[in-house]
Design an enzyme around this catalytic site. Structure first.
Site, mmCIF file in Angstrom:
data_model
loop_
_atom_site.group_PDB
_atom_site.id
_atom_site.type_symbol
_atom_site.label_atom_id
_atom_site.label_comp_id
_atom_site.label_asym_id
_atom_site.label_seq_id
_atom_site.Cartn_x
_atom_site.Cartn_y
_atom_site.Cartn_z
ATOM 1 N N ARG A 7 21.473 -40.149 -23.992
ATOM 2 C CA ARG A 7 22.591 -40.376 -22.976
ATOM 3 C C ARG A 7 23.279 -41.876 -23.346
ATOM 4 N NH1 ARG A 7 21.944 -40.162 -16.950
ATOM 5 N NH2 ARG A 7 20.985 -42.206 -17.094
ATOM 6 N N ARG A 28 23.571 -40.332 -2.909
ATOM 7 C CA ARG A 28 22.285 -39.896 -3.305
ATOM 8 C C ARG A 28 21.244 -41.244 -2.835
ATOM 9 N NH1 ARG A 28 22.336 -39.899 -9.896
ATOM 10 N NH2 ARG A 28 20.129 -40.484 -9.875
ATOM 11 N N GLU A 35 28.169 -33.561 -14.332
ATOM 12 C CA GLU A 35 27.731 -33.909 -13.041
ATOM 13 C C GLU A 35 28.897 -34.471 -11.892
ATOM 14 O OE1 GLU A 35 25.090 -37.385 -14.167
ATOM 15 O OE2 GLU A 35 26.663 -38.199 -15.393
ATOM 16 N N ASN A 76 21.322 -34.297 -10.281
ATOM 17 C CA ASN A 76 21.093 -35.314 -9.194
ATOM 18 C C ASN A 76 22.698 -35.913 -8.755
ATOM 19 O OD1 ASN A 76 18.381 -35.441 -9.870
ATOM 20 N ND2 ASN A 76 18.690 -37.080 -11.163
ATOM 21 N N ASP A 77 23.685 -36.085 -9.699
ATOM 22 C CA ASP A 77 24.790 -36.476 -9.384
ATOM 23 C C ASP A 77 25.906 -35.393 -9.060
ATOM 24 O OD1 ASP A 77 25.137 -39.331 -9.610
ATOM 25 O OD2 ASP A 77 24.603 -39.266 -11.718
ATOM 26 N N ARG A 112 17.287 -42.001 -21.200
ATOM 27 C CA ARG A 112 17.952 -42.698 -20.332
ATOM 28 C C ARG A 112 18.145 -44.217 -21.203
ATOM 29 N NH1 ARG A 112 15.728 -39.795 -15.661
ATOM 30 N NH2 ARG A 112 17.362 -39.125 -14.514
ATOM 31 N N CYS A 120 19.017 -31.459 -16.446
ATOM 32 C CA CYS A 120 18.401 -32.666 -16.902
ATOM 33 C C CYS A 120 18.191 -33.333 -15.529
ATOM 34 C CB CYS A 120 18.755 -33.473 -17.711
ATOM 35 S SG CYS A 120 20.439 -34.228 -17.439
ATOM 36 N N HIS A 131 -0.179 -26.043 8.598
ATOM 37 C CA HIS A 131 0.517 -26.658 7.471
ATOM 38 C C HIS A 131 -0.724 -27.742 6.946
ATOM 39 C CE1 HIS A 131 4.815 -26.042 8.017
ATOM 40 N NE2 HIS A 131 4.159 -25.059 7.221
HETATM 41 C C1 PEP Z 1 21.606 -36.810 -12.975
HETATM 42 O O1 PEP Z 1 22.660 -37.257 -12.615
HETATM 43 O O2 PEP Z 1 21.204 -35.650 -12.393
HETATM 44 C C2 PEP Z 1 20.988 -37.247 -13.903
HETATM 45 C C3 PEP Z 1 20.213 -36.628 -14.718
HETATM 46 O O3 PEP Z 1 21.360 -38.452 -14.323
HETATM 47 P P1 PEP Z 1 20.921 -39.837 -13.299
HETATM 48 O O4 PEP Z 1 19.718 -39.546 -12.348
HETATM 49 O O5 PEP Z 1 20.104 -40.936 -14.380
HETATM 50 O O6 PEP Z 1 22.232 -40.232 -12.815
HETATM 51 MG MG MG Z 2 23.676 -38.838 -13.002
#
Ligand code: PEP
Ligand code: MG
Length: 597
Positions: free
Chosen positions: A354, A493, A459, A482-483, A313, A530, A200
Site C-alpha cells: 500500500r 476508530r 475504505e 477498519n476504516d 503497510r 485486509c 463465562h
Molecule cells: C483498514 O482501514 O482496514 C486498513 C487495513 O488500513 P489501516 O488500518 O492501516 O488504516
Molecule cells: Mg485504512
C-alpha cells in the site's frame, strides 16, 4: 490446617473444565470492593452522577482493552464475553436507575450502582434458564470494575496471581475478568466454592484448557493454607484435598501426560495449517494472506504459512524520523523486506504494497517539511492517503519507482494499492501517474514487471457506493474494514467513547462489503479484505461465503482462520453470509455469529 479436617479420599465436586491438576494451593481473594452505603448531601448530586459516569467510562475503556487482549490470548468467541459486558454497562435503564437513586435517595455513586446492579443480578439468578442465570456473575463483574474506579482511596486494587510458582487457584468465586487474566503456564487448576459450567468464567477456563472444579466446601477454603498440596480432576469432578503419596504420583503422571499431549496436539495443528493454503471443508480455495508492517512481520508471515502479503503497510519506513527517505533508501528497505518474505514463503510470493497512508491516525513529522504542517479540525476527514499523493505527486512517484524496482530485484510478485479512495477521478489520476512512472523506468532501461497489479483500498462509503464504476479502473479491490467501519458508522476508530457503541458486524458495514463484492464479481476483479475483521475466526469464513477471495490479517491469526474456514463447506458459509445480509441490528448479526458451530 487441622489435618483431621481433610478428607483422605477425593471429594465429589462439580466438573467445570476437564483435566488433572496437582500442585500447591494459592488462595485467591477476589478484589470486589465493599461498598458502604454512604449518603450524600443534596448539593453533591450532580458531582456524584458525574463521578459515576466517569467511572463507567473508565471501566468501558478497560473492558475494551481486555476484549482485545482476550481475542489474542484466548479467542474471539471468548473476547465477545467482554463485548457483552460493555453493552451491559451501557444499558440506559441501569444508568438511569442508578442516577435516579443518587438524586432521589441521595445514595453515593457506588451505593446506587451496586443497589441497582445487585437487584438485576438477583433477578437473573432467579431465572429457570441456567445460561441466563449465569449472566448474574457478569453483572457483578462489571459492577465491581466500576466500583474499583469509584474507590478514591484506591483500596480495592485488582486481585492478581503474581507468584511465579505454578499453583492451583482456590477462591470463593471467580469473575470472567479474573479468569481471563490467568496464564495457563502458571495456573495449573481452579477450585471455587460457587460457580457452574455455564458461567463465562467456566467458558474461559475451558478455552484456556485450565482444569477446574466448583462446589468445594466453603470450610475448606477457610482452613486451607497457601502452598498446601491439592489436586483436582476437572472431568470427573473430584477434589483431593490431601492426596497421599500414591495418589500424588499417579496424578502427577497424568498431568504430565496431559501436558505432553497438548503440546503435541498444538504443534501438529500448527504444522498442518502452516503448510496448507486456506480452503473450506469441500476444498474451495480462499487465500489467507498476512498484514505486515516491518521486516520481522514479513518473516513471521512466511513462517506461519501466509500465501502472500495482502497489506504491506509501507508506513514502517516513514515513521519515527525527521528526514523523509529518498528513493534509494526506500528501494533498499523494500528489497530487504520483500526478500525476508520471498525467501521463506512456501505458499506464494505475492506482496501487495500500500502506498503511504499518511494523515489522520498516522501522522508523519518527516512529511511536514514537504507538504506543510497538518493542523486539521477533523484529520480523519482531512488530507490523508491518496489525497496527499495527488496534492504532492512527486512523493508518490518516488515511492512507486522504489517499489517497482524492488519488486523485480527481490523476485516477488508485486501488487500496488492506493489508500483512502473516494472518487473515480482520483483513481484515474493515480493510474495515470503509475503508468507514467512505469514508462519512465522502462525508458531508463530499469527492469519492471508487466504483471504488477494495481488496485485500491475500499475504505470509504463513497468508494463502496461507486464500486461498480471503480472496478473498471483497477485490477483488484482490498477492503480496509477498519476504516470502512469508522467512516460508515461515523465513529472515530481512535475514540474509545464511541468505538464500543457498535457491534463488530454492523449491518450497514456488512451491506457495504456485499456491495463491493458484487461489483468486483461483475467485473471479474478480485476482492480482498485486509481490515482486522478478516482475522475473526467466525467473520473471516463469512466474508469468504460472501465472495471475498482473499483474507488478509495479522500473522498469528492465520492458523486459526484457516482451521475455522475448513470446519464447513463453502455452501454453509454462503448461507450464513446471506443470513447476515438480512439482519437489521448488530444484536441480530451477533446472533448469527453465535449460531456458527
Ligand atoms: C483498514 O482501514 O482496514 C486498513 C487495513 O488500513 P489501516 O488500518 O492501516 O488504516
Ligand atoms: Mg485504512
Amino acid at each position: 490446617m487441622n489435618q483431621s479436617l481433610l478428607p483422605a479420599n477425593p471429594a465429589r465436586v462439580m466438573p467445570i473444565s476437564p483435566g488433572i491438576a496437582i500442585g500447591p494451593a494459592r488462595i485467591y481473594r477476589t478484589a470486589s470492593p465493599v461498598v458502604i452505603a454512604t449518603k450524600i448531601a443534596p448539593h453533591q448530586v450532580e458531582a456524584e452522577q458525574q463521578r459515576l459516569s466517569a467511572a463507567i467510562d473508565a471501566a468501558l475503556q478497560e473492558l475494551q482493552e481486555l476484549q482485545a487482549q482476550v481475542a489474542k490470548t484466548v479467542g474471539r468467541n471468548e473476547a465477545a464475553i467482554f463485548e457483552a459486558q460493555q453493552l451491559m454497562l451501557q444499558d440506559p435503564d441501569l444508568i438511569d436507575e442508578a442516577n435516579e437513586s443518587i438524586s432521589s435517595r441521595l445514595f453515593s455513586a457506588g451505593a446506587a450502582l451496586q443497589d441497582v446492579a445487585e437487584r438485576l443480578a438477583r433477578e437473573l439468578e432467579a431465572l429457570a434458564n441456567e445460561t441466563l442465570a449465569a449472566r448474574a456473575a457478569d453483572v457483578r463483574d462489571v459492577t465491581a470494575r466500576v466500583l474499583r474506579h469509584l474507590d478514591s482511596e484506591g483500596q480495592s486494587a485488582t486481585a492478581r496471581v503474581d507468584e511465579k510458582t505454578p499453583a492451583l487457584v482456590v477462591a470463593y468465586d471467580l469473575t470472567p475478568s479474573d479468569t481471563a487474566t490467568f496464564d495457563p503456564e502458571r495456573i495449573l487448576g481452579i477450585c471455587t466454592v460457587v460457580g457452574g459450567p455455564t458461567t463465562h468464567a467456566a467458558i474461559i477456563a475451558r478455552a484456556l484448557e485450565i482444569p477446574a472444579v466448583s462446589g468445594i466446601d466453603a470450610h475448606l477454603l477457610e482452613s486451607l493454607r497457601n502452598g498446601q498440596q491439592l489436586a483436582i480432576d476437572g472431568a470427573q469432578g473430584l477434589l483431593y484435598a490431601q492426596p497421599d503419596t500414591i495418589q500424588a504420583q499417579a496424578l502427577r503422571a497424568a498431568m504430565e501426560q496431559q501436558r505432553e499431549e497438548r503440546t503435541r496436539r498444538r504443534s501438529q495443528h500448527e504444522a498442518l495449517w502452516r503448510t496448507r493454503p486456506g480452503s473450506t471443508a469441500d476444498g474451495v480455495h480462499v487465500q489467507v494472506f498476512a498484514n505486515v508492517g516491518d521486516v520481522d512481520g514479513a518473516r513471521s508471515a512466511a513462517e506461519l504459512g501466509a500465501e502472500g502479503i495482502g497489506l504491506l503497510r509501507t508506513e514502517f519506513l516513514f515513521g519515527g524520523r525527521e528526514v523523509f527517505p529518498d528513493e534509494q533508501e526506500q528501494f533498499e528497505s523494500y528489497v530487504a523486506l520483500f526478500r525476508a518474505f520471498g525467501e521463506r514463503a512456501a505458499l506464494g510470493k505475492t506482496i501487495i504494497a500500500r502506498t503511504l497512508d499518511a494523515g489522520a491516525d498516522k501522522p508523519f513529522p518527516a512529511l511536514e517539511p514537504l507538504i506543510g504542517a497538518m493542523q486539521e479540525a477533523n484529520p480523519a476527514l482531512g488530507l490523508r492517503g491518496a489525497r496527499i499523493h495527488l496534492a504532492h505527486e512527486e512523493l508518490l512517484r518516488q515511492q512507486l519507482r522504489a517499489l517497482l524496482r524492488a519488486g523485480v530485484a527481490a523476485s516477488i510478485e508485486l501488487a500496488i494499492m492506493f489508500p483512502m479512495i473516494a472518487t473515480v477521478e482520483e483513481v484515474r489520476r493515480l493510474r495515470a501517474i503509475y503508468d507514467a512512472v512505469y514508462r519512465e523506468l522502462e525508458q531508463e532501461g530499469v527492469a519492471v514487471s508487466a504483471q504488477t497489479q494495481v488496485g485500491i483500498m475500499v475504505e470509504t462509503p463513497a468508494a463502496a457506493l461507486m464500486a461498480d464504476a471503480l472496478a473498471r479502473y483497477v485490477d483488484f479491490f482490498s477492503i480496509g474494514a477498519n476504516d470502512l467501519f469508522q467512516y460508515t458508522m461515523a465513529a472515530d476508530r481512535t475514540n474509545s467513547r464511541v468505538t464500543g457503541m457498535f457491534g463488530t458486524l454492523e449491518p450497514a458495514v456488512w451491506r457495504g462489503i456485499a456491495l463491493i463484492v458484487r461489483a468486483g464479481a461483475a467485473h471479474g476483479k478480485l476482492v480482498a479484505v485486509c481490515g482486522e475483521l478478516a482475522a475473526d475466526t467466525r467473520i473471516g469464513p463469512l466474508l469468504a461465503g460472501l465472495g471475498v477471495k482473499e483474507l488478509s490479517m495479522s500473522p498469528p491469526a492465520m492458523l486459526k482462520v484457516k482451521a475455522a474456514l475448513h470446519a464447513h463447506p463453502m455452501d454453509y458459509w454462503r448461507q450464513r453470509a446471506q443470513e447476515l445480509l438480512k439482519v437489521e441490528t448488530a444484536a441480530d448479526a451477533q446472533a448469527v455469529l453465535q449460531s456458527i458451530e
